[in-house]
Design an enzyme around this catalytic site. Structure first.
Site, PDB file in Angstrom:
ATOM      1  N   ASP A  27      27.279  57.686  27.073  1.00  0.00           N
ATOM      2  CA  ASP A  27      27.179  57.690  25.608  1.00  0.00           C
ATOM      3  C   ASP A  27      27.879  58.906  25.007  1.00  0.00           C
ATOM      4  OD1 ASP A  27      24.794  56.390  26.986  1.00  0.00           O
ATOM      5  OD2 ASP A  27      24.614  55.545  24.984  1.00  0.00           O
ATOM      6  N   ASP A  45      29.215  53.204  26.562  1.00  0.00           N
ATOM      7  CA  ASP A  45      29.358  53.760  25.217  1.00  0.00           C
ATOM      8  C   ASP A  45      30.358  54.909  25.229  1.00  0.00           C
ATOM      9  OD1 ASP A  45      27.676  51.852  24.237  1.00  0.00           O
ATOM     10  OD2 ASP A  45      26.071  53.220  23.630  1.00  0.00           O
ATOM     11  N   TYR A  47      32.509  55.154  20.353  1.00  0.00           N
ATOM     12  CA  TYR A  47      31.743  54.937  19.111  1.00  0.00           C
ATOM     13  C   TYR A  47      32.651  54.675  17.912  1.00  0.00           C
ATOM     14  CZ  TYR A  47      27.487  56.097  21.588  1.00  0.00           C
ATOM     15  OH  TYR A  47      26.443  56.077  22.475  1.00  0.00           O
ATOM     16  N   ASN A  59      26.904  48.841  24.621  1.00  0.00           N
ATOM     17  CA  ASN A  59      26.893  48.033  23.395  1.00  0.00           C
ATOM     18  C   ASN A  59      28.000  48.453  22.430  1.00  0.00           C
ATOM     19  OD1 ASN A  59      24.934  50.276  23.358  1.00  0.00           O
ATOM     20  ND2 ASN A  59      24.770  49.797  21.181  1.00  0.00           N
ATOM     21  N   HIS A  61      24.039  49.901  31.387  1.00  0.00           N
ATOM     22  CA  HIS A  61      23.933  50.668  30.146  1.00  0.00           C
ATOM     23  C   HIS A  61      22.497  50.784  29.633  1.00  0.00           C
ATOM     24  CE1 HIS A  61      25.229  52.741  26.645  1.00  0.00           C
ATOM     25  NE2 HIS A  61      24.678  51.852  25.846  1.00  0.00           N
ATOM     26  N   HIS A  83      15.278  51.992  21.664  1.00  0.00           N
ATOM     27  CA  HIS A  83      15.684  50.937  22.605  1.00  0.00           C
ATOM     28  C   HIS A  83      14.557  50.581  23.572  1.00  0.00           C
ATOM     29  CE1 HIS A  83      19.563  51.554  20.890  1.00  0.00           C
ATOM     30  NE2 HIS A  83      19.705  52.746  21.407  1.00  0.00           N
ATOM     31  N   HIS A 105      22.449  54.616  26.966  1.00  0.00           N
ATOM     32  CA  HIS A 105      21.919  53.921  25.795  1.00  0.00           C
ATOM     33  C   HIS A 105      20.921  54.761  24.986  1.00  0.00           C
ATOM     34  CE1 HIS A 105      21.757  50.468  23.310  1.00  0.00           C
ATOM     35  NE2 HIS A 105      20.624  49.957  23.743  1.00  0.00           N
ATOM     36  N   HIS A 156      19.672  58.158  23.782  1.00  0.00           N
ATOM     37  CA  HIS A 156      20.397  59.421  23.675  1.00  0.00           C
ATOM     38  C   HIS A 156      19.503  60.595  24.014  1.00  0.00           C
ATOM     39  CE1 HIS A 156      23.163  57.022  20.808  1.00  0.00           C
ATOM     40  NE2 HIS A 156      23.350  56.731  22.066  1.00  0.00           N
TER      41      HIS A 156
HETATM   42 FE   LIG Z   1      24.227  52.209  23.772  1.00  0.00          FE
END
Ligand SMILES: [Fe+2]
Length: 468
Positions: free
Chosen positions: A167, A196, A199, A233, A318, A328, A355, A357
């Site tokens: 991420d 990720d 972004y 994602n 992920h 999440h 995923h 953070h």
């Molecule tokens: Fe994510």
């Protein structure tokens, strides 16, 4: 107020329970570390780290990844902005004067009102193991020279050091994470990236310019050592409101992976061997239910892993299966229900996910006894099960996940809402040393560590918190 002594003792008892809840529930450690509360912001477009290399049409965004199943091939990728330019990669081993050439294939794509540069992917095959190679892309005064080191031949006691980043994004914190990884005295030889990347989709119309800036930002590491890619994602880029309905379009054009080498039929799930590790990459955002391509692939893949050849079985995905943050929460649950029993059966050593953070490490636990009617729906200690590590703490602009569930679940060994990276340092077939580094400390400081004992060769208890 005759009742006051008893009410105050009730209050005291409640307070005692609340304050000691983690202890009574035998949870692991929730770090009390408090980070600076600066907002996470992206680096501006004119930042040094995004600088376009000098010269007309000079190759940029150079990156490499493993190009076959065993590490004798590498995929070299780069982008030229104005025209396709040279398709050649010229390469030579440091022990040889003999220069070799390989040709790239060139791709472009459009995304709403954005048109990509010319994206080159070149697979160089038949390299020698454990050898330093120089390689050059571009022509004339825009030639750019890099180097890479191939992994040692696959074998059970080959030491190898993986970095772990997830991420990442392109904020000032992302830059700190990458710098700390680069400066870590335990030098990572390849990065396991848990999804990720850029972004870009947080920008209006998924501004794909931010895919380009990200490519230039990470070049300083990924041009020199392979990053093993997992789709997150933020790689989906599904935007029907602007006519973009093909998922993963920018990601699949920009980042190639050797999925066919492991008989996968899509670039979102695949495997590689590298030194003493067998790495399985799964996709949280592709179908994984029974009868799906990913399910059938994994079902056939796991029995192929020969622990006498590759003792360490590592899975990347992920969306985490075990996550005690209020972000999440339980998103990974349906995939866990499908695959967890296989991970226990095949003695997966460790599962890395992103995923969320923040950082979290579990004890060895499983939740596979549950069958709807038996009431056994709580994860239990299971020495055959993997350790689950969430390392979605690369530092992207969405900021930290700071809100945790309380009490800390028994299975959660350590959790902390800080940005950072980790190193998984395989010593031999039985031992690997793992360390997580928070960005607020010097890059050499470890905030969470664990000695991993291999589940196949040395399956003794490596818990870091005592059982309840
Ligand atoms: Fe994510």
């Amino acid at each position: 107020m005759g009742s006051s002594p008893s009410s105050s003792s009730v209050v005291f008892a409640v307070l005692f329970l609340v304050l000691n809840a983690p202890v009574l529930c035998h949870g692991g450690k929730t770090s009390s570390f408090v980070r600076k509360v600066e907002k996470t912001v992206d680096m501006p477009l004119d930042s040094d780290v995004f600088r376009v290399p000098p010269g007309n049409n000079a190759p940029q965004q150079v990156h490499i990844t493993q190009g076959d199943h065993v590490g004798k091939a590498v995929i070299v990728s780069w982008v030229t902005a104005n025209e396709p330019g040279s398709k050649k990669v010229i390469y030579w081993s440091e022990n040889s004067e003999q220069k070799e050439e390989a040709n790239s294939k060139v791709y472009t794509y459009k995304f709403y009102n954005y048109t990509s540069g010319y994206i080159h992917h070149c697979t160089i095959r038949n390299l020698e193991f454990n050898t330093k190679y120089y390689y050059v892309v571009g022509v004339g005064h825009t030639e750019r020279k890099f180097w890479l080191t191939t992994p040692p031949a696959v074998g059970p006691d080959v030491p190898y050091t993986f970095g772990l980043i997830g991420d990442l994004g392109q904020s000032y914190d992302s830059n700190t994470t990458l710098t700390h990884y680069e400066k870590n005295p335990t030098k990572g030889q390849a990065v396991l990236f848990v999804g990720d990347l850029s972004y870009a989709d947080n920008y209006p119309n998924h501004d794909n310019v931010r895919w380009d800036t990200w490519g230039r930002f990470v070049e300083r590491s990924v041009a020199y050592q392979p990053w093993i890619w997992t789709a997150g994602n933020h790689e989906i880029d599904f935007a029907p409101e602007i006519g973009e309905t093909k998922p993963f379009k920018p990601f699949t054009h920009r980042y190639h992976v050797p999925y066919r080498a492991s008989q996968s039929t899509a670039p979102f799930w695949y495997s590689i061997k590298r030194a003493s590790a067998y790495i399985i990459v799964l996709s949280s955002y592709s179908a994984y239910g029974k009868y799906t391509p990913q399910y059938k692939w994994l079902e056939e893949e796991l029995p192929k892993v020969n622990r006498s050849e590759t003792p360490w079985l590592i899975v990347l995905m992920h969306s985490p299966w075990y996550n005690s943050y209020n972000y999440h929460y339980m998103e990974g649950e349906t995939m866990r229900v499908m695959y967890e029993r296989w991970f226990v059966q095949y003695k997966v050593d460790v599962v890395f996910a992103g995923h969320v953070h923040a950082y979290e490490r579990s004890e060895r636990i499983s939740n596979i006894a549950y069958n709807i009617v038996n009431g056994k729906c709580v994860p239990v200690r299971d020495q055959t099960a993997p350790v689950y590590i969430t390392i979605g703490d690369g530092g992207n602009l969405e900021g930290l996940a700071t809100n945790m569930t309380y009490p800390q679940p028994e299975y959660s060994a350590y959790r902390e809402a800080s940005f950072g990276h980790a190193i998984f340092d395989i010593k031999n077939r039985t031992h690997a040393y793992y360390g997580w580094h928070r960005n607020q400390d010097g890059y050499a400081v470890e905030a969470d560590t664990m000695w991993f004992y291999n589940r196949y060769w040395h399956p003794v208890d490596d818990s870091t918190n005592s059982e309840p």
